[in-house]
Motif scaffolding. Structure first.
Motif, short mmCIF file in Angstrom:
data_model
loop_
_atom_site.label_atom_id
_atom_site.label_comp_id
_atom_site.label_asym_id
_atom_site.label_seq_id
_atom_site.Cartn_x
_atom_site.Cartn_y
_atom_site.Cartn_z
N ARG A 1 42.75 15.78 -18.66
CA ARG A 1 43.85 16.05 -19.59
C ARG A 1 45.21 15.69 -18.97
O ARG A 1 46.08 15.13 -19.62
CB ARG A 1 43.83 17.52 -20.01
CG ARG A 1 42.79 17.85 -21.07
CD ARG A 1 43.07 19.19 -21.72
NE ARG A 1 42.98 20.30 -20.79
CZ ARG A 1 41.85 20.95 -20.52
NH1 ARG A 1 40.73 20.62 -21.12
NH2 ARG A 1 41.85 21.96 -19.66
N ARG A 2 45.35 16.05 -17.66
CA ARG A 2 46.61 15.70 -16.97
C ARG A 2 46.78 14.20 -16.86
O ARG A 2 47.88 13.67 -17.00
CB ARG A 2 46.61 16.33 -15.58
CG ARG A 2 46.79 17.86 -15.59
CD ARG A 2 46.95 18.40 -14.18
NE ARG A 2 48.19 17.95 -13.57
CZ ARG A 2 48.43 17.99 -12.25
NH1 ARG A 2 47.51 18.45 -11.43
NH2 ARG A 2 49.58 17.55 -11.77
N LEU A 3 45.65 13.51 -16.61
CA LEU A 3 45.70 12.04 -16.55
C LEU A 3 46.15 11.46 -17.88
O LEU A 3 46.99 10.55 -17.94
CB LEU A 3 44.31 11.47 -16.19
CG LEU A 3 44.06 11.10 -14.74
CD1 LEU A 3 42.62 10.66 -14.56
CD2 LEU A 3 45.00 10.00 -14.28
N GLU A 4 45.56 11.97 -18.98
CA GLU A 4 45.93 11.48 -20.31
C GLU A 4 47.41 11.74 -20.58
O GLU A 4 48.11 10.88 -21.12
CB GLU A 4 45.07 12.17 -21.38
CG GLU A 4 43.63 11.70 -21.40
CD GLU A 4 42.75 12.52 -22.33
OE1 GLU A 4 43.29 13.41 -23.03
OE2 GLU A 4 41.52 12.28 -22.34
N ASP A 5 47.89 12.93 -20.21
CA ASP A 5 49.31 13.26 -20.43
C ASP A 5 50.22 12.33 -19.66
O ASP A 5 51.22 11.83 -20.19
CB ASP A 5 49.58 14.71 -20.01
CG ASP A 5 48.93 15.72 -20.95
OD1 ASP A 5 48.59 15.32 -22.08
OD2 ASP A 5 48.76 16.89 -20.55
N SER B 1 47.39 9.85 -7.57
CA SER B 1 46.83 11.02 -6.88
C SER B 1 45.74 11.70 -7.71
O SER B 1 44.73 12.16 -7.19
CB SER B 1 47.94 12.02 -6.54
OG SER B 1 48.51 12.54 -7.73
N LEU B 2 45.94 11.73 -9.03
CA LEU B 2 44.92 12.30 -9.92
C LEU B 2 43.68 11.42 -9.97
O LEU B 2 42.55 11.92 -10.03
CB LEU B 2 45.49 12.47 -11.34
CG LEU B 2 46.52 13.61 -11.52
CD1 LEU B 2 47.19 13.49 -12.88
CD2 LEU B 2 45.86 14.97 -11.38
N GLU B 3 43.86 10.10 -9.95
CA GLU B 3 42.72 9.16 -9.96
C GLU B 3 41.88 9.33 -8.71
O GLU B 3 40.66 9.28 -8.76
CB GLU B 3 43.24 7.71 -10.04
CG GLU B 3 43.44 7.20 -11.44
CD GLU B 3 42.10 6.91 -12.13
OE1 GLU B 3 41.37 6.03 -11.67
OE2 GLU B 3 41.81 7.57 -13.14
#
Length: 637
Positions: free
Chosen positions: A574-578, A632-634
């Protein structure tokens, strides 16, 4: 980063535009699905951006470093080599590098470890070894094994000659080989053809995590829903962009149509009022100037076109002549196959009136053989099949073997119902998109989609109360699938069907029969219910596997950990999408601001120019910060 972008792309066939002024782009990490009716130009668009065919005008931009991989519907691997050796060709440079490392290793063994030449060889070895690692040097063999297993080539044998494979198997191998190549941009035209549900689900997971970008044409709505982050709809020679997956696209398109229709109706009322005012006042001396002024405004008005609805879909309505008994079918300890080959045995199941039963299982397990046996086109090898009272059975064969290849389309239907008038038969065929001279086409000249429509037309006219359908949605576009779904939802008979289209199963099925090597398992509900029940059963089995209370506790702990990991993974996604949405917003504003610098009113005004430049720098900084967070999320994946 934009990997590919088109500007005003146009393609003509015999002087007629198929696609016109198409704006299309693909960004790094994006999952793009291209949807639209058969013949709309989806495959043509893919071929143009993959540089497979020329375009007539417009431009395609992509960085020189971007590598594109293209999979066509007709892709095949044609080779005299074995399956495994063909896959090894993908890693030819890696294998050559492996040979160089082995040669250096032998050379090191001959050198004095204290000599300067030894140190140079060590340095060269380390450099080559680093490249070797980056080129999958230590993993390429396991990668080949994994992907061949996923595409079920372990059932054939990796040493099998490619020349011995069927057309469908060669197509599957072409897709497997392309995935091993890992291009920056994967362009896939109907990649789920020839794949069973298990393999399609694996492909979904693979493409979700794929490090590059993906562009897909598919009629599999469930597949698109799982993968797509962007939808482009090809319709009326244009290409319209929608954010989100297939479900989001459907909602957005409906809202867009409603909004445009509202604007159109509002403008029509305004035009009507102005025309009425002009007609009443143009001839009166006191008001003629005002009327002329209104006429000028009317002439300059930019007219909103009435929103188009593409209603060229098949018109199906399955009816029944009579009601069947409540017990429709009972299969007891049946074995199916051929005289020299057993396909599936220990089959026990029943079907009641009004049930919609989906038969699922991996390719080769015997689903079509079971349906043919129930339909009576194949005798069972053993066991008993009981049919209910007042049963009128209709069978849709995915191979369309019940079509007479030498007939015209018109005669194929008319011969079945000779007492009907020609105009009535032609009207019915029109509902299945056979219009004008199409009815005089010879059956063997028809496309796969046309044969499906013709078979469905014949089946509809028979008014059976028990339908056996083997892959009825193959070759149908999404709109035609939806029309078929609507008709089957209203059908007052009983359904027993096979499909790899999970969206179709989800819409239609009230029960799932899963064919396994040990018989048939029954699950109430549709495909989503089946998946959820399978998940629960798997978790229960994992929790029960321990022999001691400690093992059980560990299993529960592991389960809770997995649950927490799933929660964290969903949160990360969800954070990646945002953050991806933020980056897209920043990039769009940045492009707009850069364009503003070239506007006369801006570059001639130093204050405005400075403000725009300041915002550009601010946006570039915001994009860099957002990209750091995205990376960093990836890496947490």
């Amino acid at each position: 980063m934009i990997l590919l972008q088109t500007s005003k792309l146009t393609k003509l066939y015999s002087g007629t535009p198929i696609l016109e002024n198409v704006q299309f782009e693909v960004k790094k990490g994006e999952r793009v699905a291209v949807v639209g009716r058969n013949g709309a130009g989806k495959s043509t668009l893919l071929k143009m951006i993959a540089d497979e065919i020329d375009y007539d005008s417009g431009e395609i931009h992509k960085p020189q470093s971007v590598i594109i991989g293209y999979f066509a519907q007709s892709s095949h691997v044609n080779s005299n080599d074995t399956i495994y050796n063909e896959m090894l060709k993908v890693f030819q440079k890696t294998i050559e590098l492996k040979g160089q490392l082995e040669a250096l290793s032998l050379k090191m063994a001959e050198e004095d470890p204290t000599s300067e030449s030894y140190l140079k060889i060590i340095e060269q070895y380390q450099q080559l070894n680093h490249r070797f690692e980056l080129m999958s040097g230590y993993t390429y063999e396991s990668e080949i094994n994994n992907i061949l297993n996923r595409f079920k080539f372990n059932e054939i044998g990796f040493d099998e000659k490619i020349s011995n494979l069927s057309g469908g198997q060669k197509t599957r191998l072409a897709l497997a080989k392309l995935l091993l190549q890992k291009p920056d941009l994967l362009i896939l035209d109907e990649p789920t053809n020839h794949l069973d549900i298990e393999t399609i689900e694996w492909l979904e997971g693979y493409l979700k995590k794929y490090s590059g970008a993906v562009v897909i044409v598919s009629h599999d709505r469930y597949f698109i829903d799982q993968i797509a982050t962007t939808i482009y709809e090809v319709e009326y020679r244009k290409c319209t962009k929608y954010k989100g997956n297939y479900s989001d696209f459907i909602d957005q398109k409906a809202l867009s149509y409603a909004s445009l229709m509202k604007q159109y109706e509002k403008q029509q009322k305004e035009i009507s009022k102005m025309e009425d005012f002009i007609s009443r006042n143009i001839v009166r001396a006191s008001t003629t100037k005002r009327a002329q002024s209104r006429r000028k405004l009317l002439d300059k008005m930019e007219r909103i076109e009435i929103p188009k609805i593409n209603d060229k879909s098949i018109g199906i309505s399955f009816e029944i002549d009579r009601r069947s008994g409540n017990d429709v079918l009972k299969v007891e300890n049946v074995a199916v196959g051929y005289e020299d080959k057993l396909i599936s045995d220990h089959l026990d199941f029943h079907i009641n009136r009004l049930e919609r039963v989906a038969l699922i299982g991996p390719n080769g397990i015997g689903k079509s053989t079971i349906l043919k046996t129930v339909a009576g086109t194949l005798p069972q090898l053993s066991g008993e099949i009981y049919y209910g009272k007042s049963l009128d059975m209709g069978y849709f064969d995915q191979e369309q073997a019940n079509l007479n290849s030498s007939n015209t389309v018109l005669n194929e239907v008319w011969n079945l119902f000779p007492n009907r008038l020609e105009k009535d038969i032609r009207t019915l065929l029109g509902n299945f998109l056979f219009t004008g001279d199409d009815v005089f086409k010879i059956v063997h000249q028809l496309s796969g989609g046309e044969k499906v429509r013709l078979t469905l037309c014949k089946l509809m006219l028979q008014k059976n109360n028990f339908l056996l359908l083997d892959e009825p949605t193959n070759h149908l576009d999404i709109d035609s699938k939806e029309m078929l779904e609507l008709s089957l939802e209203d059908y007052e008979g009983t359904l027993f069907f096979i499909s790899h289209d999970r969206y179709f199963i989800d819409k239609i099925a009230t029960r799932i029969l899963e064919v396994t090597p040990h018989g048939v398992l029954s699950y109430l509900g549709n495909y989503s219910d089946y998946i959820e029940k399978k998940r629960i059963l798997a978790e229960q089995k994992a929790a029960e596997q321990g022999e001691s209370s400690t093992t059980t506790t560990n299993s529960v702990t592991d389960y809770n950990k997995q649950k927490e990991q799933r929660r964290l993974e969903q949160q990360r996604k969800r954070r990646l999408e945002d953050i991806e949405k933020k980056i897209n917003t920043y990039e769009e504003e940045l492009a707009y601001k850069k364009a503003e610098l070239f506007q006369e009113e801006v570059y001639l005004d130093s204050q405005k120019s400075a403000q725009v430049q300041s915002r550009i720098e601010e946006l570039e900084e915001l994009i860099l910060e957002a990209m750091d967070i995205w990376e960093s999320l990836e890496q947490l994946d």
